[in-house]
Design a protein around this motif. Structure first.
Motif, PDB file in Angstrom:
ATOM      1  N   MET A  99      50.650   7.941 -20.026  1.00  0.00           N
ATOM      2  CA  MET A  99      49.968   7.376 -18.851  1.00  0.00           C
ATOM      3  C   MET A  99      50.942   6.733 -17.859  1.00  0.00           C
ATOM      4  O   MET A  99      50.634   6.564 -16.688  1.00  0.00           O
ATOM      5  CB  MET A  99      48.932   6.332 -19.300  1.00  0.00           C
ATOM      6  CG  MET A  99      47.697   6.957 -19.874  1.00  0.00           C
ATOM      7  SD  MET A  99      46.957   8.023 -18.620  1.00  0.00           S
ATOM      8  CE  MET A  99      45.724   8.875 -19.520  1.00  0.00           C
ATOM      9  N   LYS A 100      52.114   6.349 -18.347  1.00  0.00           N
ATOM     10  CA  LYS A 100      53.131   5.800 -17.436  1.00  0.00           C
ATOM     11  C   LYS A 100      53.515   6.805 -16.365  1.00  0.00           C
ATOM     12  O   LYS A 100      53.972   6.432 -15.290  1.00  0.00           O
ATOM     13  CB  LYS A 100      54.398   5.428 -18.226  1.00  0.00           C
ATOM     14  CG  LYS A 100      54.315   4.096 -18.917  1.00  0.00           C
ATOM     15  CD  LYS A 100      55.488   3.909 -19.848  1.00  0.00           C
ATOM     16  CE  LYS A 100      56.751   3.510 -19.110  1.00  0.00           C
ATOM     17  NZ  LYS A 100      57.857   3.278 -20.073  1.00  0.00           N
ATOM     18  N   TRP A 101      53.373   8.090 -16.683  1.00  0.00           N
ATOM     19  CA  TRP A 101      53.660   9.120 -15.670  1.00  0.00           C
ATOM     20  C   TRP A 101      52.379   9.583 -14.985  1.00  0.00           C
ATOM     21  O   TRP A 101      52.344   9.752 -13.779  1.00  0.00           O
ATOM     22  CB  TRP A 101      54.349  10.322 -16.328  1.00  0.00           C
ATOM     23  CG  TRP A 101      55.760  10.045 -16.722  1.00  0.00           C
ATOM     24  CD1 TRP A 101      56.864  10.143 -15.922  1.00  0.00           C
ATOM     25  CD2 TRP A 101      56.239   9.608 -18.000  1.00  0.00           C
ATOM     26  NE1 TRP A 101      57.995   9.804 -16.625  1.00  0.00           N
ATOM     27  CE2 TRP A 101      57.646   9.466 -17.907  1.00  0.00           C
ATOM     28  CE3 TRP A 101      55.624   9.316 -19.221  1.00  0.00           C
ATOM     29  CZ2 TRP A 101      58.438   9.054 -18.971  1.00  0.00           C
ATOM     30  CZ3 TRP A 101      56.409   8.908 -20.273  1.00  0.00           C
ATOM     31  CH2 TRP A 101      57.808   8.771 -20.154  1.00  0.00           C
ATOM     32  N   LEU A 102      51.331   9.786 -15.834  1.00  0.00           N
ATOM     33  CA  LEU A 102      50.118  10.398 -15.290  1.00  0.00           C
ATOM     34  C   LEU A 102      49.400   9.483 -14.302  1.00  0.00           C
ATOM     35  O   LEU A 102      48.937   9.945 -13.252  1.00  0.00           O
ATOM     36  CB  LEU A 102      49.169  10.793 -16.434  1.00  0.00           C
ATOM     37  CG  LEU A 102      49.697  11.922 -17.326  1.00  0.00           C
ATOM     38  CD1 LEU A 102      48.662  12.313 -18.372  1.00  0.00           C
ATOM     39  CD2 LEU A 102      50.058  13.145 -16.465  1.00  0.00           C
ATOM     40  N   ASP A 138      56.745   0.296 -23.279  1.00  0.00           N
ATOM     41  CA  ASP A 138      55.612   1.210 -23.343  1.00  0.00           C
ATOM     42  C   ASP A 138      54.257   0.539 -23.560  1.00  0.00           C
ATOM     43  O   ASP A 138      53.245   1.213 -23.720  1.00  0.00           O
ATOM     44  CB  ASP A 138      55.851   2.250 -24.458  1.00  0.00           C
ATOM     45  CG  ASP A 138      57.008   3.173 -24.108  1.00  0.00           C
ATOM     46  OD1 ASP A 138      57.354   3.252 -22.907  1.00  0.00           O
ATOM     47  OD2 ASP A 138      57.574   3.800 -25.030  1.00  0.00           O
ATOM     48  N   SER A 139      54.219  -0.800 -23.599  1.00  0.00           N
ATOM     49  CA  SER A 139      52.932  -1.458 -23.768  1.00  0.00           C
ATOM     50  C   SER A 139      52.116  -1.313 -22.480  1.00  0.00           C
ATOM     51  O   SER A 139      52.611  -1.590 -21.379  1.00  0.00           O
ATOM     52  CB  SER A 139      53.141  -2.947 -24.071  1.00  0.00           C
ATOM     53  OG  SER A 139      51.954  -3.646 -23.756  1.00  0.00           O
ATOM     54  N   ARG A 146      53.326  -9.791 -24.211  1.00  0.00           N
ATOM     55  CA  ARG A 146      53.289  -8.336 -24.049  1.00  0.00           C
ATOM     56  C   ARG A 146      53.377  -7.940 -22.574  1.00  0.00           C
ATOM     57  O   ARG A 146      54.009  -6.941 -22.243  1.00  0.00           O
ATOM     58  CB  ARG A 146      51.998  -7.757 -24.645  1.00  0.00           C
ATOM     59  CG  ARG A 146      52.102  -7.698 -26.144  1.00  0.00           C
ATOM     60  CD  ARG A 146      51.272  -6.599 -26.752  1.00  0.00           C
ATOM     61  NE  ARG A 146      51.241  -6.828 -28.191  1.00  0.00           N
ATOM     62  CZ  ARG A 146      50.208  -6.581 -28.966  1.00  0.00           C
ATOM     63  NH1 ARG A 146      49.112  -6.049 -28.449  1.00  0.00           N
ATOM     64  NH2 ARG A 146      50.262  -6.828 -30.243  1.00  0.00           N
ATOM     65  N   ILE A 147      52.721  -8.724 -21.730  1.00  0.00           N
ATOM     66  CA  ILE A 147      52.837  -8.427 -20.295  1.00  0.00           C
ATOM     67  C   ILE A 147      54.280  -8.596 -19.857  1.00  0.00           C
ATOM     68  O   ILE A 147      54.835  -7.785 -19.125  1.00  0.00           O
ATOM     69  CB  ILE A 147      51.898  -9.344 -19.471  1.00  0.00           C
ATOM     70  CG1 ILE A 147      50.450  -8.890 -19.627  1.00  0.00           C
ATOM     71  CG2 ILE A 147      52.287  -9.327 -17.991  1.00  0.00           C
ATOM     72  CD1 ILE A 147      49.446  -9.703 -18.854  1.00  0.00           C
ATOM     73  N   LYS A 148      54.879  -9.669 -20.355  1.00  0.00           N
ATOM     74  CA  LYS A 148      56.231  -9.998 -19.922  1.00  0.00           C
ATOM     75  C   LYS A 148      57.248  -8.986 -20.446  1.00  0.00           C
ATOM     76  O   LYS A 148      58.230  -8.665 -19.765  1.00  0.00           O
ATOM     77  CB  LYS A 148      56.608 -11.405 -20.412  1.00  0.00           C
ATOM     78  CG  LYS A 148      57.601 -12.103 -19.525  1.00  0.00           C
ATOM     79  CD  LYS A 148      57.569 -13.579 -19.807  1.00  0.00           C
ATOM     80  CE  LYS A 148      58.785 -14.030 -20.494  1.00  0.00           C
ATOM     81  NZ  LYS A 148      59.122 -14.186 -21.774  1.00  0.00           N
TER      82      LYS A 148
END
Lengths: 211, 183
Positions: free
Chosen positions: A60-63, A181-182, A119-121
């Motif tokens: 999803m990082k690409w899509l 990748d989170s 996790r956001i950080k």
């Protein structure tokens, strides 16, 4: 100057203005390729790229940015023509953005309270945020220059569409180098960086795309 | 589609112009002008004739400089009217007058009796005066004195290629001058 005199001047000017579409696409791609080359030589593509691409969530990082960037680019191209009303591309991009935000909210809810911020950080939040903006700078400038040859019915919206396209494509590119990748991480920082580039495009477009 | 402004189809003329047919281009701009003038005057009730003519000229200039944004597969008229509308809204804005011009108004073809250009354009003359010296001299030579390119090139020391570029740039600058007038 009488209008007839102006007409005779215009007829004498036989320099054909270039079409916007091929130039915009090639300007953005060329600028992105340039930055990509720089990133490859400086940082190198992430070592576990194949594994990352195989993972449906990481993919999803690409899509997601592609699903924002390509329709936004189509919208920016359409909006370079004066008679354009409305823009399905931007509507589609807005739906994608809304879906991404919904995903972020659900992901936050599904994460134990104490874990959300860590996790956001991640461990490269600021770097990722600024990298996407840096990657966007050159393609945005090149794109604005080309779009200035168009005739936008709404310069600010045109600039925003261009910013969204460039920011999203920059994020897609940056994903090849970013190992975080989170979903909490990339939805937040990719999203924020794309939003800032969109805003920058809107502000610049308001001035530069007037005609 | 009705055919105000002559029996020829505007789109055909522009397609011919895009292949380098100057006569077709001249014909097209000449046909368009009274129609654009009619549209501008009808939408700009209360503005004087000179003001309207400036808008007509700005529209023609934009049609010329932005003609690559017309898609040859589509009719030319809606494109040309969209440009006229944009220029009219812009001109009103410069006057500090907010306007709402429904797009639909520009979709219909407005029949207008061909009207002559009312006056020597004082405003446009002032604009030319604000161009760099050589641009202004070139425009005056070509347009106001009606001399041919060779003679104007000779007078200004421009080779034919350089004159082409200079004229194109001068027209682009002329279009930008208006925008810079806005606060």
């Amino acid at each position: 100057m009488k209008t007839d005199d102006l007409i005779s001047l215009l007829v004498r000017d036989d320099t054909i203005p270039p079409a916007v579409t091929p130039r915009l696409v090639s300007a953005i791609l060329l600028a992105l390729a340039l930055v990509a080359g720089l990133l490859v030589s400086l940082v190198g593509v992430r070592a576990d790229l194949a594994r990352a691409l195989a993972d449906p969530v990481t993919r999803m990082k690409w899509l997601l940015p592609l699903a924002l960037g390509l329709p936004a680019l189509v919208a920016a191209l359409r909006l370079s023509r004066p008679q354009t009303r409305g823009s399905p591309g931007l509507l589609f991009a807005a739906l994608v953005a809304a879906a991404a935000m919904l995903w972020l909210v659900l992901a936050i809810k599904a994460t134990p309270a104490g874990m959300v911020w860590p996790r956001i950080k991640g461990n490269s939040a600021m770097m990722c945020f600024f990298a996407i903006m840096l990657v966007s700078a050159l393609p945005l400038a090149a794109g604005l220059r080309v779009l200035g040859g168009g005739a936008s019915p709404a310069p600010m919206l045109s600039g925003a569409a261009l910013g969204l396209a460039v920011g999203s494509l920059a994020a897609t590119l940056y994903a090849f180098f970013c190992t975080q990748d989170s979903p909490l991480f990339f939805l937040t920082w990719y999203g924020l960086a794309i939003a800032v580039v969109t805003l920058a495009g809107a502000v610049a477009g308001r001035g530069m795309l007037r005609w | 589609m009705s055919d105000a402004g002559g029996s020829e189809d505007w789109s055909d003329l522009m397609r011919a112009a895009n292949t380098g047919d100057r006569a077709a281009y001249h014909r097209l701009l000449t046909l368009m002008t009274p129609v654009l003038r009619g549209i501008v005057r009808a939408r700009a009730a209360g503005m004087d004739v000179d003001w309207c003519e400036d808008v007509v000229q700005e529209t023609l200039l934009a049609i010329h400089l932005k003609r690559a944004t017309w898609d040859e597969a589509l009719p030319l008229r809606p494109w040309a009217y969209a440009i006229a509308r944009h220029k009219l809204v812009d001109a009103f804005r410069r006057r500090g007058r907010a306007v709402h011009l429904p797009v639909e108004d520009f979709a219909e073809t407005l029949e207008s009796a061909p009207e002559p250009d009312p006056t020597e354009r004082r405003d446009a003359a002032v604009l030319i005066g604000r161009l760099p010296e050589r641009d202004a001299a070139l425009m005056r030579c070509l347009a106001l004195e009606g001399r041919d390119s060779e003679e104007c090139g000779g007078r200004l020391g421009l080779k034919p290629g350089a004159l082409r570029v200079a004229l194109h740039r001068a027209l682009q600058r002329l279009a930008r001058l208006r925008l810079e007038d806005e606060r």
